[in-house]
Design a protein around this motif. Structure first.
Motif: not given
Length: 501
Positions: A272-276, A410-414, A454-460, A462-467
């Motif tokens: 039904g949706a991606p599983l983290p 996926e990174v956020l779920y970590e 997230v910024r520490e784990r993905v390319a510059a 990709k990380f969400p500037r807005l949360v």
């Protein structure tokens, strides 16, 4: 090929064995077959026959199966509808399929009466006790209307209340073959007890719990509404061996202190949706449960791919195609992409829908040369395992760079504080789109901490500037996050240029 024949065959073989449980109520295979024959008699007496549409607007109660198999037995086409629909939605769906009758739960009476006003659709309300007394007056009609594999059995309506309703025609062959594939992949048998927490009016619940249970001769214990504490109680009480759910269900059970009893389960399936990945790891380490992630859409009846045990399992993937089904990844020109490259997932097999109801143009666009083009982006590895990246329309283009929401989610779920996460693009005056995240948390955490995590784990880019932090994300009937209903953080306005002097 009539799906009702599956029930009749099972009833002859299993007789008094229980097929459905709801709390203290048990229904045997023989009894379900008998009650469905009474429903068929009732419908035929009302003039409903092969090809007529009968809407079923019931929660997860035994009466759903009784009406479902009874309508199929009479040769009618079943139109499952969400019992929580409102007048406007009911009118749109019933008007589109020209239903002769809607069988609805008594709590829906006001919405159904107003939704059918001015139409030719009749209605019948299911009131516990009264409905059974009504059926007892009917002499069982045990005849099963003949049906070919290509005859429509069910019309499922896609989610959404705006625009023209889109009905998905699934045939007896579609649903029968998919139920058989699910039973085979999960090795379902007469000693299995399935948890019926998925709504039966949805393709996932209809095929993977009800149809698959009857095909395998298993038992289905129903939950009208998923509540984690209650689900754990039912699993313990009824000896549930197979749990089929969506990620939000697995996440909710993680927070229960007594969830260690999930070790009773033989099979756990998520769809039904991606599983983290973090959730999958937590179940393996804390409970000894392996969750097999699968993939499908209503248009594919719904299961197209699934992980299996042993070498057939690859964490993070949606598995390989189920028996009889083929999948591939294609580029924008429809050519098959090599392993590792991202493209659109296409599906071919006996599970692919007959088409969209009264929409030949939409059908021709979606199904080309026998391949259903899903609109989902993914890749396949050299071993044939498929990996879902996201919906084509959900891909974010930030300053010319492509961002796939699932990777960021996926990174956020970590992060240990994150319970639910949704990543979307919001308009940006200079970049086109900016990456934004809406997050439900277990414990309060500064949005900046999640952003930096997230910024520490993905390319510059990709990380969400807005949360944005919320208490709960909006979900649909199966627990899938509805991104279009999110309250999004606003992107910054463009910085005006410095005037020249």
């Amino acid at each position: 090929m009539n799906l009702a024949d599956r029930l009749r065959t099972a009833a002859e073989r299993l007789g008094g064995r229980t097929v459905l449980t709801l709390d203290r109520t048990d229904l045997a295979y023989r009894a379900l077959d008998l009650w469905s024959a009474r429903v068929a008699a009732l419908l035929r007496r009302r003039g409903i026959g092969p090809g007529d549409r009968v809407a079923v607007m019931l929660p997860n109660v035994p009466e759903f199966a009784v009406v479902y198999y009874g309508a199929l037995r009479a040769g009618a086409i079943v139109v499952p509808l969400d019992p929580l629909l409102k007048r406007r939605e009911i009118a749109a769906f019933l008007g589109d399929c020209a239903a002769r009758l809607v069988v609805a739960w008594h709590a829906c009476a006001e919405a159904v009466e107003s939704g059918t006003a001015g139409t030719r659709t009749d209605y019948l309300f299911v009131v516990p006790g009264e409905f059974h007394r009504l059926l007892r007056e009917e002499r069982p009609d045990r005849a099963v209307a003949p049906a070919a594999a290509g005859d429509t059995a069910v019309i499922l309506y896609s989610a959404g209340t705006t625009g023209r309703p889109r009905g998905i025609e699934l045939t007896h062959g579609n649903l029968g073959s998919n139920a058989a594939a699910v039973a085979r992949v999960q090795a379902l048998g007469v000693d299995d007890v399935l948890l019926g927490a998925l709504p039966l009016y949805h393709a996932f619940g209809l095929t993977c719990t009800l149809n698959a249970a009857v095909h395998a001769g298993a038992r289905l214990t129903l939950m009208p509404r998923f509540e984690p504490e209650r689900a754990l109680e039912v699993i313990r009480r009824d000896g549930v061996t197979v749990f089929q759910g969506v990620p939000s269900m697995y996440i909710a059970l993680l927070d229960l202190p007594g969830a260690a009893d999930l070790s009773l389960l033989r099979v756990c399936v998520s769809g039904g949706a991606p599983l983290p990945l973090d959730v999958l790891r937590a179940y393996r380490t804390r409970f000894g449960c392996v969750i097999f992630e699968g993939y499908g859409l209503s248009e594919t009846s719904p299961v197209a791919a699934s992980n299996r045990g042993g070498a057939g399992h690859r964490p993070g993937s949606i598995g390989r195609p189920v028996p009889g089904v083929a999948m591939r990844v294609v580029d924008e020109r429809g050519r098959e992409a090599p392993p590792g490259e991202i493209g659109e997932i296409a599906v071919r097999g006996p599970n692919v829908m007959k088409g969209y109801w009264n929409d030949p143009e939409g059908t021709a666009e979606a199904v080309r040369d026998g391949w259903f083009h899903t609109g989902d982006l993914g890749r396949v590895d050299a071993d044939g395992f498929f990996f879902l990246v996201g919906r084509r329309r959900e891909v974010i283009i930030r300053g010319g760079y492509t961002v796939y929401p699932r990777e960021v989610e996926e990174v956020l779920y970590e992060h240990p504080a994150v319970r639910q996460a949704a990543v979307v693009g919001v308009p940006h005056p200079e970049l086109g789109e900016e990456v934004a995240a809406v997050v439900a948390v277990r414990a309060r955490v500064p949005p900046e901490e999640l952003r930096d995590f997230v910024r520490e784990r993905v390319a510059a880019y990709k990380f969400p500037r807005l949360v944005r932090l919320v208490d709960e994300l909006p979900t649909g009937p199966t627990g899938k996050i509805i991104k279009r209903a999110l309250r999004l953080p606003a992107a910054p306005a463009a910085v005006p240029p410095t005037p020249r002097r």
